[in-house]
Design a protein around this motif. Structure first.
Motif, mmCIF file in Angstrom:
data_model
loop_
_atom_site.group_PDB
_atom_site.id
_atom_site.type_symbol
_atom_site.label_atom_id
_atom_site.label_comp_id
_atom_site.label_asym_id
_atom_site.label_seq_id
_atom_site.Cartn_x
_atom_site.Cartn_y
_atom_site.Cartn_z
ATOM 1 N N UNK A 1 12.251 -0.430 -1.294
ATOM 2 C CA UNK A 1 11.453 -1.263 -2.196
ATOM 3 C C UNK A 1 11.695 -2.742 -1.952
ATOM 4 N N UNK A 2 11.796 -3.118 -0.686
ATOM 5 C CA UNK A 2 12.009 -4.524 -0.342
ATOM 6 C C UNK A 2 10.737 -5.323 -0.584
ATOM 7 N N UNK A 3 10.810 -6.413 -1.361
ATOM 8 C CA UNK A 3 9.620 -7.249 -1.540
ATOM 9 C C UNK A 3 9.161 -7.843 -0.215
ATOM 10 N N UNK A 4 10.109 -8.132 0.689
ATOM 11 C CA UNK A 4 9.732 -8.654 2.009
ATOM 12 C C UNK A 4 8.870 -7.652 2.749
ATOM 13 N N UNK A 5 9.275 -6.395 2.723
ATOM 14 C CA UNK A 5 8.510 -5.355 3.408
ATOM 15 C C UNK A 5 7.148 -5.152 2.753
ATOM 16 N N UNK A 6 7.094 -5.276 1.434
ATOM 17 C CA UNK A 6 5.809 -5.166 0.734
ATOM 18 C C UNK A 6 4.856 -6.280 1.144
ATOM 19 N N UNK A 7 5.373 -7.517 1.217
ATOM 20 C CA UNK A 7 4.538 -8.647 1.626
ATOM 21 C C UNK A 7 4.057 -8.469 3.057
ATOM 22 N N UNK A 8 4.949 -8.033 3.931
ATOM 23 C CA UNK A 8 4.573 -7.806 5.330
ATOM 24 C C UNK A 8 3.495 -6.730 5.421
ATOM 25 N N UNK A 9 3.633 -5.675 4.643
ATOM 26 C CA UNK A 9 2.628 -4.607 4.655
ATOM 27 C C UNK A 9 1.269 -5.118 4.179
ATOM 28 N N UNK A 10 1.277 -5.966 3.145
ATOM 29 C CA UNK A 10 0.020 -6.542 2.654
ATOM 30 C C UNK A 10 -0.605 -7.460 3.701
ATOM 31 N N UNK A 11 0.225 -8.245 4.378
ATOM 32 C CA UNK A 11 -0.287 -9.131 5.423
ATOM 33 C C UNK A 11 -0.925 -8.322 6.542
ATOM 34 N N UNK B 1 9.592 2.437 9.140
ATOM 35 C CA UNK B 1 8.779 1.835 8.081
ATOM 36 C C UNK B 1 7.980 0.631 8.575
ATOM 37 N N UNK B 2 8.280 0.165 9.787
ATOM 38 C CA UNK B 2 7.536 -0.970 10.345
ATOM 39 C C UNK B 2 6.440 -0.533 11.301
ATOM 40 N N UNK B 3 6.381 0.764 11.590
ATOM 41 C CA UNK B 3 5.388 1.256 12.548
ATOM 42 C C UNK B 3 3.975 0.965 12.049
ATOM 43 N N UNK B 4 3.192 0.305 12.897
ATOM 44 C CA UNK B 4 1.836 -0.060 12.531
ATOM 45 C C UNK B 4 1.742 -1.249 11.601
ATOM 46 N N UNK B 5 2.896 -1.854 11.272
ATOM 47 C CA UNK B 5 2.922 -2.988 10.349
ATOM 48 C C UNK B 5 3.357 -4.257 11.068
ATOM 49 N N UNK B 6 4.501 -4.206 11.735
ATOM 50 C CA UNK B 6 5.045 -5.380 12.413
ATOM 51 C C UNK B 6 5.873 -4.937 13.606
#
Length: 437
Positions: free
Chosen positions: A331-341, A361-366
């Motif tokens: 539940x990292x807010x950083x990861x949530x923001x990255x996913x939204x971006x 958890x970063x696959x397809x995101x960053x």
């Protein structure tokens, strides 16, 4: 202090820290886990999680013979005078705490506990869990005690050994005192209470901290609209002893393994007894909105103001864990923001000093890279999402030369704005005016 024989069931952040620290206080501790490979690593002194001082404490415990590890809870409890439950209590689909693992372990070991054993719930559990555990154990010779943890990831060992308070609750006051005596060497203020009150303390404290964070994030937004400086505003608030200075720094939202779970759990507890906890519901909603607001802020500086304008825009991301000092992405807010971006089409390369190699958890995101300069190369802007100290030591002249754009969005107000500005990079924080170049 009387040295006790203790079993700790579960070797996550709470369990391993509890076991290693109790061993360091002179108790004889056996930690149990269902993962045989993990137990084998711990027996070799290999600690997987990033937690300051924990590996050293485990090594010391193994060397002294006061700390051991076994596979399976039944193996650990036979001779224990006290058994600590440190198993997961994740968020259930209704927002409450899922006690399936707790109940499973109790059914597994209840009949194996020695007479006069004390069963201690260390995991964060809802009000009424001690009564439920006693109901499952069905033994008059076993007392159930609530002893909630107040450990912050990244400083869990320090928090355990230098606590603000020890909370112990039970309807069996003698058993509660026995548990409190485990910590006598720490000389911390001790709250002895009933089981229900002890169970509620952890939720009450964490939800108040979440409220403070949501409050300061909203205050920072007001500052941006009115030209005020949130750093000066909170400095003025810090001076008031009744307000306190903790949890008054704006950021991309709160997260991690505790606050999201505990706020939803207390809301569920309130609803179950007919209490409309509107304030807490608003805090949860405000936190979700804060993550969306970070995306809008990034679009304002790196796009045209609409999140859709970030499509195809390359951004360099610094920090992904929910806070510095840990490798936890839960539940990292950083990861949530990255996913939204990423959902808005941004192309992201990210660096975090605690993360290496593949991170599913970063696959397809960053794209995760091993160097902060590699993350920002060719980017239209830099986004700081976690407050790692090393980000304050970056060479901004070098970063400026590698950027295609000239913007840094500091969602933690972590950097000294003068450093990027001196290199020709515009700094944008939360609730603070951007200093002139």
């Amino acid at each position: 202090m009387t040295a006790r024989r203790i079993a700790v069931l579960g070797t996550g952040y709470v369990g391993l820290t509890t076991g290693a620290c109790l061993a360091s206080l002179g108790h004889r501790v056996v930690c149990a886990d269902v993962d045989a490979a993990k137990v084998a690593r711990l027996e070799r002194g290999e600690v997987d999680m990033l937690e300051s001082g924990l590996a050293e404490l485990v090594a010391d415990g193994l060397a002294s013979g006061r700390l051991g590890f076994v596979v399976g809870s039944p193996t650990a409890v036979g001779e224990a005078e006290m058994v600590f439950l440190c198993v997961p209590t994740p968020m259930a689909s209704d927002g409450g705490a899922d006690l399936a693992v707790v109940e499973s372990v109790i059914r597994e070991v209840g009949h194996l506990l020695s007479s006069e054993c004390v069963l201690v719930t260390k995991s964060t559990v809802p009000v009424g869990t001690s009564a439920r555990v006693a109901e499952l154990v069905r033994r008059d010779d076993v007392a159930v005690v609530s002893n909630p943890e107040f450990l912050r990831e990244g400083s869990a060992v320090h928090d355990f050994l230098h606590p603000d308070r020890i909370v112990v609750g039970s309807n069996d006051h003698a058993a509660a005192r026995r548990v409190a005596e485990l910590y006598a060497e720490l000389e911390a203020p001790t709250v002895l209470t009933d089981a229900a009150s002890a169970e509620l303390v952890k939720y009450a404290a964490n939800c108040l901290l979440a409220t403070k964070l949501a409050y300061v994030n909203a205050l920072a937004e007001v500052c941006e609209h009115r030209g005020a400086d949130i750093a000066d505003v909170t400095a003025g608030m810090d001076s008031d002893r009744e307000v306190g200075r903790s949890f008054l720094r704006p950021g991309p939202g709160w997260g991690g393994s505790c606050l999201p779970k505990d706020t939803h759990a207390l809301l569920r507890i309130s609803e179950s007894v007919g209490v409309d906890f509107a304030l807490l519901r608003a805090v949860i909603s405000a936190n979700a909105r804060q993550r969306e607001r970070m995306v809008t802020k990034i679009a304002d500086t790196c796009g045209t103001g609409d999140p859709g304008s970030l499509s195809g825009v390359r951004l360099g991301v610094l920090g992904l864990t929910f806070k510095a000092g840990t490798d936890d992405l839960r539940d990292s807010p950083a990861l949530s923001v990255v996913s939204l971006l990423a959902r808005h089409g941004a192309e992201l390369r990210a660096y975090d000093p605690a993360l290496r190699g593949d991170e599913p958890r970063l696959e397809g995101v960053a794209t995760l890279v091993d160097d902060p300069y590699q993350a920002v190369k060719g980017a239209a802007g830099i986004v700081v999402l976690t407050e790692w100290p090393e980000f304050r030591e970056l060479d901004w002249s070098r970063l400026a030369a590698m950027l295609d754009g000239s913007v840094v969005v500091d969602t933690r107000n972590h950097l000294d704005p003068r450093q990027p500005q001196a290199a020709g990079v515009s700094w944008h924080g939360l609730g603070r005016p951007s200093p002139p170049r």
